[in-house]
Design an enzyme around this catalytic site. Structure first.
Site, PDB file in Angstrom:
ATOM      1  N   PHE A   1       1.432  -1.151   0.101  1.00 28.13           N
ATOM      2  CA  PHE A   1      -0.016  -0.359   0.165  1.00 28.13           C
ATOM      3  C   PHE A   1       0.604   1.465  -0.123  1.00 28.13           C
ATOM      4  CE2 PHE A   1      -2.793   3.043   2.202  1.00 28.13           C
ATOM      5  CZ  PHE A   1      -2.954   4.124   1.370  1.00 28.13           C
TER       6      PHE A   1
ATOM      7  N   GLY B   1       4.432   0.442   0.790  1.00 23.87           N
ATOM      8  CA  GLY B   1       5.415  -0.007   0.882  1.00 23.87           C
ATOM      9  C   GLY B   1       6.342  -0.003  -0.914  1.00 23.87           C
TER      10      GLY B   1
ATOM     11  N   LYS C   1       1.114 -16.827  18.851  1.00 17.57           N
ATOM     12  CA  LYS C   1       0.798 -17.883  19.783  1.00 17.57           C
ATOM     13  C   LYS C   1       0.916 -19.097  19.222  1.00 17.57           C
ATOM     14  CE  LYS C   1      -3.914 -19.078  21.601  1.00 17.57           C
ATOM     15  NZ  LYS C   1      -5.104 -18.804  21.339  1.00 17.57           N
ATOM     16  N   ARG C   2      -0.034 -19.731  18.332  1.00 14.58           N
ATOM     17  CA  ARG C   2       0.763 -21.026  17.702  1.00 14.58           C
ATOM     18  C   ARG C   2       1.979 -21.594  18.166  1.00 14.58           C
ATOM     19  NH1 ARG C   2       1.183 -20.062  12.104  1.00 14.58           N
ATOM     20  NH2 ARG C   2       2.256 -21.495  11.653  1.00 14.58           N
TER      21      ARG C   2
ATOM     22  N   TYR D   1      -5.630   5.742  12.989  1.00 19.21           N
ATOM     23  CA  TYR D   1      -4.811   5.403  13.254  1.00 19.21           C
ATOM     24  C   TYR D   1      -4.434   5.324  14.874  1.00 19.21           C
ATOM     25  CZ  TYR D   1       0.462   5.337  13.095  1.00 19.21           C
ATOM     26  OH  TYR D   1       1.539   5.616  13.054  1.00 19.21           O
TER      27      TYR D   1
ATOM     28  N   THR E   1      10.314   9.328  12.877  1.00 19.50           N
ATOM     29  CA  THR E   1      11.871   8.901  12.467  1.00 19.50           C
ATOM     30  C   THR E   1      11.370   8.583  11.126  1.00 19.50           C
ATOM     31  OG1 THR E   1      10.929   7.138  13.842  1.00 19.50           O
ATOM     32  CG2 THR E   1      12.510   7.154  11.981  1.00 19.50           C
TER      33      THR E   1
HETATM   34  P1  NAD Z   1       5.187   3.182   5.837  1.00 18.29           P
HETATM   35  O1  NAD Z   1       4.653   3.620   5.184  1.00 18.29           O
HETATM   36  O2  NAD Z   1       7.150   3.573   5.300  1.00 18.29           O
HETATM   37  O3  NAD Z   1       5.283   1.014   6.358  1.00 18.29           O
HETATM   38  C1  NAD Z   1       3.869   0.541   6.294  1.00 18.29           C
HETATM   39  C2  NAD Z   1       4.118  -0.890   5.869  1.00 18.29           C
HETATM   40  O4  NAD Z   1       3.502  -1.480   5.896  1.00 18.29           O
HETATM   41  C3  NAD Z   1       3.999  -0.287   4.234  1.00 18.29           C
HETATM   42  O5  NAD Z   1       5.381  -0.863   3.387  1.00 18.29           O
HETATM   43  C4  NAD Z   1       2.662  -0.798   3.410  1.00 18.29           C
HETATM   44  O6  NAD Z   1       2.630  -1.127   2.796  1.00 18.29           O
HETATM   45  C5  NAD Z   1       2.387  -2.086   4.404  1.00 18.29           C
HETATM   46  N1  NAD Z   1       0.731  -2.181   5.101  1.00 18.29           N
HETATM   47  C6  NAD Z   1       0.531  -1.156   5.161  1.00 18.29           C
HETATM   48  N2  NAD Z   1      -0.751  -2.071   5.380  1.00 18.29           N
HETATM   49  C7  NAD Z   1      -0.886  -3.527   5.422  1.00 18.29           C
HETATM   50  C8  NAD Z   1      -1.677  -4.955   5.568  1.00 18.29           C
HETATM   51  N3  NAD Z   1      -3.173  -4.573   5.896  1.00 18.29           N
HETATM   52  N4  NAD Z   1      -0.876  -5.793   5.357  1.00 18.29           N
HETATM   53  C9  NAD Z   1       0.328  -5.723   4.816  1.00 18.29           C
HETATM   54  N5  NAD Z   1       1.314  -4.711   4.938  1.00 18.29           N
HETATM   55  C10 NAD Z   1       0.423  -3.483   4.849  1.00 18.29           C
HETATM   56  O7  NAD Z   1       5.209   3.777   7.378  1.00 18.29           O
HETATM   57  P2  NAD Z   1       6.506   3.094   8.362  1.00 18.29           P
HETATM   58  O8  NAD Z   1       7.004   4.987   8.789  1.00 18.29           O
HETATM   59  O9  NAD Z   1       7.817   2.472   7.745  1.00 18.29           O
HETATM   60  O10 NAD Z   1       6.097   2.548   9.522  1.00 18.29           O
HETATM   61  C11 NAD Z   1       5.887   1.615   9.638  1.00 18.29           C
HETATM   62  C12 NAD Z   1       5.347   0.741  11.122  1.00 18.29           C
HETATM   63  O11 NAD Z   1       6.398   2.093  12.556  1.00 18.29           O
HETATM   64  C13 NAD Z   1       3.988   1.464  11.093  1.00 18.29           C
HETATM   65  O12 NAD Z   1       3.070   0.821  12.073  1.00 18.29           O
HETATM   66  C14 NAD Z   1       4.234   2.884  11.662  1.00 18.29           C
HETATM   67  O13 NAD Z   1       2.681   2.871  12.545  1.00 18.29           O
HETATM   68  C15 NAD Z   1       4.672   2.435  12.726  1.00 18.29           C
HETATM   69  N6  NAD Z   1       5.504   4.217  13.251  1.00 18.29           N
HETATM   70  C16 NAD Z   1       6.529   4.986  12.255  1.00 18.29           C
HETATM   71  C17 NAD Z   1       6.939   6.004  12.522  1.00 18.29           C
HETATM   72  C18 NAD Z   1       7.473   7.167  12.406  1.00 18.29           C
HETATM   73  O14 NAD Z   1       8.193   7.737  11.837  1.00 18.29           O
HETATM   74  N7  NAD Z   1       8.037   6.568  10.866  1.00 18.29           N
HETATM   75  C19 NAD Z   1       6.780   6.411  14.176  1.00 18.29           C
HETATM   76  C20 NAD Z   1       5.599   5.957  14.784  1.00 18.29           C
HETATM   77  C21 NAD Z   1       5.236   4.454  14.839  1.00 18.29           C
END
Ligand code: NAD
Ligand code: UDP
Length: 310
Positions: A35, A37, A104-105, A144, A174
């Site tokens: 989505f 990525g 869990k599994r 979110y 980040t």
């Molecule tokens: P990102 O959007 O680059 O990465 C998220 C990834 O999850 C993407 O590759 C996307 O395709 C995939 N994805 C989304 N929905 C999915 C689904 N239903 N099934 C399978 N894949 C799915 O964002 P990021 O910055 O790399 O964030 C990664 C994680 O870290 C997230 O959970 C985010 O909430 C958390 N996070 C990031 C930050 C930040 O500042 N980067 C801050 C707080 C939390």
């Protein structure tokens, strides 16, 4: 050597985590629905026999074998998580249940990528893990924020009810190479705008603050959290405690790119937190972790990446 599943592994943070875990000699299963990525983020790993790419949407159950799970699947940028808010909360709730079901599994250890957003628009500074937050449960960010809060709840309930080995890391803003060009978050927006000579869009008056952690530091913190003693569940804050005003970030980016972009103001989005700064004393104590890359150094590497990407 461990076999490690990273959901959301083709995203910004996930792909850096894949790199590091492969470098450490592990087998990595990278699961992503692409989505937000991109294959470009992990293309250099595809030929590695210890790396496997699985196109799958984590809201649907899947049966895989592994020792550890990093549950990162979820769009992280406000633009992307608000694009289809129902999907966002489904990913956080159903996706986390599916990941926990696998843990869990298999009696595998699972780490949840939680967020500073669980604190909402905080009235306590800096934020400590014991603070319960100030989240609007019905606003545009709640898919979110509440999704991630529900995911934390699920982690703790699977631990209490089924003895699953869980870990919760609350990630603060980040940034770094491999953020998508259209990601919409502030660092990538400002850098891309400055490099293209476009106006820099500061939302509101720019007095709101964030604390920016470079991606290598974050990956190190996440791995330390996963490898810490099973009795330490968190939640633990991971982020850089240096706080910057968004206006100052805009000025720094302009001066570091050497471009002449103008700063323009746009309306502040609803429920945009005014101040955000992690208290990382727990991470220091329990994980021996703190960030080492300062904003200038991190921005240099990020600007270099975007210069090539553009
Ligand atoms: P990102 O959007 O680059 O990465 C998220 C990834 O999850 C993407 O590759 C996307 O395709 C995939 N994805 C989304 N929905 C999915 C689904 N239903 N099934 C399978 N894949 C799915 O964002 P990021 O910055 O790399 O964030 C990664 C994680 O870290 C997230 O959970 C985010 O909430 C958390 N996070 C990031 C930050 C930040 O500042 N980067 C801050 C707080 C939390
Ligand atoms: N922001 C901004 N201009 C932009 C993008 C974001 O001024 O082009 C602001 C946004 O309003 C917020 C801060 O920068 O106050 C961080 O936003 P981001 O979307 O990166 O993440 P958040 O921390 O809000 O989830």
């Amino acid at each position: 050597m461990k076999r490690i599943l990273i959901t959301g592994g083709a995203g910004f943070l996930g792909s850096h985590l894949c790199d590091k875990l492969i470098e450490q000699g592990n087998e990595v299963l990278c699961l992503d629905n692409f989505f937000t990525g991109s294959k470009d983020n992990i293309i250099h790993l595809l030929a590695n026999p210890r790396f496997e790419l699985i196109r799958h949407d984590i809201i649907n159950p899947i049966f895989l074998e592994m020792d550890q799970i990093y549950n990162l699947a979820c769009p992280a940028s406000p633009v992307h998580y608000q694009y289809n808010p129902i999907k966002t909360i489904k990913t956080n709730v159903m996706g986390t249940i599916n990941a926990l079901g696998m843990a869990k599994r298999l009696n595998a250890k699972i780490l949840q990528a939680s967020t500073s957003e669980v604190y909402g628009d905080p009235d306590v500074h800096p934020q400590k893990e014991g603070y319960w937050g100030r989240v609007n449960p019905i606003g545009p960010r709640s898919c979110y924020d509440e999704g991630k809060r529900a995911a934390e709840c699920l982690m703790m309930d699977y631990h209490r009810q089924n003895n699953v080995k869980v870990k919760i890391a609350r990630i603060f803003n980040t940034y770094g190479p491999r953020m998508a060009l259209n990601d919409g978050r502030v660092v990538s927006n400002f850098v891309v705008q400055a490099l293209k000579g476009e106006d820099i869009t500061v939302y509101g008056d720019g007095s709101q603050t964030r604390s920016f952690c470079y991606v290598d530091d974050m990956v190190d913190g996440l791995i330390r959290m996963m490898e810490s003693d099973d009795s330490f569940l968190g939640p633990v804050n991971l982020g850089n405690p240096h706080e910057f005003r968004i206006m100052d970030l805009a000025k720094t980016v302009i001066s570091m790119t050497g471009n002449r972009s103008k700063i323009v103001h746009r309306p502040l989005p609803q429920d945009d937190p005014m101040q955000r700064n992690p208290d990382i004393s727990l991470a220091r104590k329990m994980l021996g972790w703190q960030p080492h890359v300062n904003l200038e150094k991190g921005l240099e590497r990020t600007i270099e990446y975007f210069r090539k990407a553009i």
